[in-house]
Design an enzyme around this catalytic site. Structure first.
Site, mmCIF file in Angstrom:
data_model
loop_
_atom_site.group_PDB
_atom_site.id
_atom_site.type_symbol
_atom_site.label_atom_id
_atom_site.label_comp_id
_atom_site.label_asym_id
_atom_site.label_seq_id
_atom_site.Cartn_x
_atom_site.Cartn_y
_atom_site.Cartn_z
ATOM 1 N N HIS A 198 -10.122 -5.993 -2.946
ATOM 2 C CA HIS A 198 -11.202 -5.860 -1.945
ATOM 3 C C HIS A 198 -12.339 -5.094 -2.622
ATOM 4 O O HIS A 198 -12.281 -3.863 -2.748
ATOM 5 C CB HIS A 198 -10.694 -5.102 -0.709
ATOM 6 C CG HIS A 198 -9.632 -5.849 0.042
ATOM 7 N ND1 HIS A 198 -9.886 -7.033 0.693
ATOM 8 C CD2 HIS A 198 -8.308 -5.584 0.227
ATOM 9 C CE1 HIS A 198 -8.762 -7.464 1.266
ATOM 10 N NE2 HIS A 198 -7.791 -6.608 0.994
ATOM 11 N N GLU A 253 -5.748 -10.470 -2.436
ATOM 12 C CA GLU A 253 -6.569 -10.404 -1.210
ATOM 13 C C GLU A 253 -8.054 -10.340 -1.549
ATOM 14 O O GLU A 253 -8.806 -9.544 -0.973
ATOM 15 C CB GLU A 253 -6.184 -9.177 -0.371
ATOM 16 C CG GLU A 253 -4.705 -9.094 -0.050
ATOM 17 C CD GLU A 253 -4.337 -7.926 0.872
ATOM 18 O OE1 GLU A 253 -5.240 -7.284 1.442
ATOM 19 O OE2 GLU A 253 -3.136 -7.671 1.019
ATOM 20 N N ASP A 294 -11.835 -10.290 -1.802
ATOM 21 C CA ASP A 294 -13.116 -10.517 -1.133
ATOM 22 C C ASP A 294 -14.135 -9.567 -1.754
ATOM 23 O O ASP A 294 -13.762 -8.569 -2.375
ATOM 24 C CB ASP A 294 -13.048 -10.417 0.411
ATOM 25 C CG ASP A 294 -12.403 -9.168 0.959
ATOM 26 O OD1 ASP A 294 -12.371 -8.140 0.257
ATOM 27 O OD2 ASP A 294 -11.931 -9.211 2.112
ATOM 28 N N ASN A 328 2.217 -4.338 -3.600
ATOM 29 C CA ASN A 328 0.836 -4.787 -3.419
ATOM 30 C C ASN A 328 -0.006 -3.579 -3.009
ATOM 31 O O ASN A 328 0.404 -2.805 -2.148
ATOM 32 C CB ASN A 328 0.869 -5.828 -2.281
ATOM 33 C CG ASN A 328 -0.420 -6.566 -2.056
ATOM 34 O OD1 ASN A 328 -0.979 -7.129 -2.995
ATOM 35 N ND2 ASN A 328 -0.884 -6.614 -0.807
ATOM 36 N N GLU A 346 0.806 -1.229 0.000
ATOM 37 C CA GLU A 346 0.000 0.000 0.000
ATOM 38 C C GLU A 346 0.839 1.280 0.000
ATOM 39 O O GLU A 346 0.668 2.154 0.859
ATOM 40 C CB GLU A 346 -0.976 -0.027 1.187
ATOM 41 C CG GLU A 346 -1.863 -1.267 1.143
ATOM 42 C CD GLU A 346 -2.899 -1.353 2.272
ATOM 43 O OE1 GLU A 346 -2.784 -0.589 3.244
ATOM 44 O OE2 GLU A 346 -3.811 -2.190 2.152
HETATM 45 C C1 XIL Z 1 -6.107 -7.083 7.509
HETATM 46 C C2 XIL Z 1 -6.434 -8.354 8.266
HETATM 47 O O1 XIL Z 1 -7.320 -9.124 7.486
HETATM 48 C C3 XIL Z 1 -7.063 -8.008 9.588
HETATM 49 O O2 XIL Z 1 -7.237 -9.174 10.378
HETATM 50 C C4 XIL Z 1 -6.194 -7.012 10.362
HETATM 51 O O3 XIL Z 1 -6.861 -6.608 11.536
HETATM 52 C C5 XIL Z 1 -5.887 -5.811 9.505
HETATM 53 O O4 XIL Z 1 -5.308 -6.231 8.274
HETATM 54 N N1 XIL Z 1 -4.769 -4.873 3.137
HETATM 55 C C6 XIL Z 1 -3.746 -5.685 3.533
HETATM 56 C C7 XIL Z 1 -3.988 -6.716 4.566
HETATM 57 O O5 XIL Z 1 -2.665 -5.637 2.941
HETATM 58 O O6 XIL Z 1 -2.834 -6.973 5.333
HETATM 59 C C8 XIL Z 1 -5.123 -6.329 5.463
HETATM 60 O O7 XIL Z 1 -5.387 -7.422 6.338
HETATM 61 C C9 XIL Z 1 -6.351 -5.993 4.643
HETATM 62 C C10 XIL Z 1 -6.067 -4.818 3.746
#
Ligand code: XIL
Length: 357
Positions: free
Chosen positions: A248, A276, A278, A212, A170
């Site tokens: 996401h 990641e 979802d 990422n 990020e």
């Molecule tokens: C999130 C986890 O899923 C949570 O359990 C934690 O509290 C916070 O982080 N981007 C990322 C991940 O790169 O590491 C994050 O994961 C979600 C957003």
């Protein structure tokens, strides 16, 4: 695998050895019969036939106490990412004191189940220990802290066990093309990205090294800025191998131009991965929203299959009860392919179809 909450509580109450027997039995069923209790050929096998990996983010605490969680992770996913336990606050909670105990629960499971492991993450603005965040280190000291962490984590401990690292997580502000102010940028300047990539490459020359980020799946100012950054890093000879598209999404929110956008990165010679995934829904989720979600999951896998150089898709958790979404985005949820009881949702079926199952 559908069952009520009360049965889930009963299952949790049975002894550890019985749990082990249950897990072994489920794994044996998979080995003997092929199709799983989730229905159909496991995603990991379908994905392998298509030349990509399907992975999941995992949590060692759930792995140890939830038999269905273990069974699904082993059966369905050929790659694993640590949801939290490879972040800096887990691995180096005190300066110079490393703790690999929880991360190694995952690597041991991955070894046992023939899963590849993505490392997440080296440099980020979140989940850093206080000593690091509040340390007010000068550039020289911060650089040596970074080198020690990378040598120890990427090199000594995980080399050979982690095939790819999100070295930079990020790095951009959301909604803009500006680099995000963080500990690293503020102290070392924008060169921190190339420096970290070089250090990671020296620590493990075989690991695939990634940047990422989120909201970069379609073309927008943020993905444009990332594209420019990636291009200039490659021109400078920095060891950048891939871009992680977190994925996401809100239901219905997969950008139309996702494949085209990913392709401009692979045209630079990089690989791309959806890291990641979802798809969250405003709760309570209607049947129609679950169908929209299923289409979104399918679209993401199809986009990956369409882009040569897309290595695969990782979903951010196993079942809806474990997802980070409800606690981070109150009112939203139901974001994963399995429900709160680990029963498959329409999204699971559409992942299978997208993979040719
Ligand atoms: C999130 C986890 O899923 C949570 O359990 C934690 O509290 C916070 O982080 N981007 C990322 C991940 O790169 O590491 C994050 O994961 C979600 C957003």
């Amino acid at each position: 695998m559908a069952k009520s909450h009360s049965r889930r509580r009963r299952v949790l109450a049975i002894s550890g050895s019985l749990l082990l027997v249950t897990v072994l039995a489920v794994v044996a069923v998979r080995a003997a019969a092929g199709p799983t209790q989730a229905g159909g050929v496991p995603l990991r096998d379908l994905a392998a036939e298509r030349g990509i990996r399907i992975g999941a983010a995992a949590n060692p605490y759930l792995l140890e106490r939830e038999p269905d969680y273990r069974a699904l992770l082993a059966e369905q996913y050929g790659s694993m990412t640590a949801e939290n336990v490879m972040k800096w606050d887990s691995l180096q909670p005190e300066r110079g004191v490393y703790d690999f105990s929880t991360a190694d629960v995952l690597t041991a499971f991955a070894d046992e189940h023939d899963q590849q492991m993505r490392g997440h993450t080296v440099l980020w603005h979140n989940q850093n220990p206080e000593w690091l965040d509040q340390g007010e280190f000068g550039p020289e000291e911060l650089r040596s802290i970074m080198r020690d962490h990378i040598d120890t984590v990427v090199g000594e401990h995980f080399a050979g066990r982690v095939y790819a690292w999100d070295v930079i997580n990020e790095p951009f502000r959301d909604g803009s093309g500006e680099l995000r102010p963080n500990l690293w940028l503020n102290t070392l300047g924008r060169g921190y990205i190339a420096e970290a990539l070089h250090m990671a490459h020296e620590a493990d020359p075989d690991a695939r090294l990634y940047i990422n980020d989120f909201n970069i799946e379609g073309r927008n100012p943020k993905s444009d800025a990332l594209y420019d950054l990636a291009e200039s890093l490659l021109e400078e000879g920095a060891p950048l191998h891939g871009i992680g598209f977190q994925g996401h999404f809100h239901a219905g929110g997969v950008p139309e131009d996702m494949a085209e956008n990913m392709r401009r990165f692979t045209d630079l010679g990089l690989e791309v991965t959806v890291t990641e995934l979802d798809v969250s829904i405003k709760m309570p989720a209607s049947a129609e929203e679950l169908r929209t979600q299923a289409r979104d999951y399918r679209a993401v896998v199809e986009n990956c299959l369409e882009v040569g150089g897309c290595t695969g898709v990782t979903v951010w958790g196993i079942g809806d009860a474990d997802s980070w979404i409800p606690s981070w985005f109150p009112g939203r949820g139901a974001a994963l392919p399995f429900d709160e009881d680990y029963a498959p949702k329409p999204a699971y079926g559409s992942l299978q179809e997208a993979l040719g199952g």
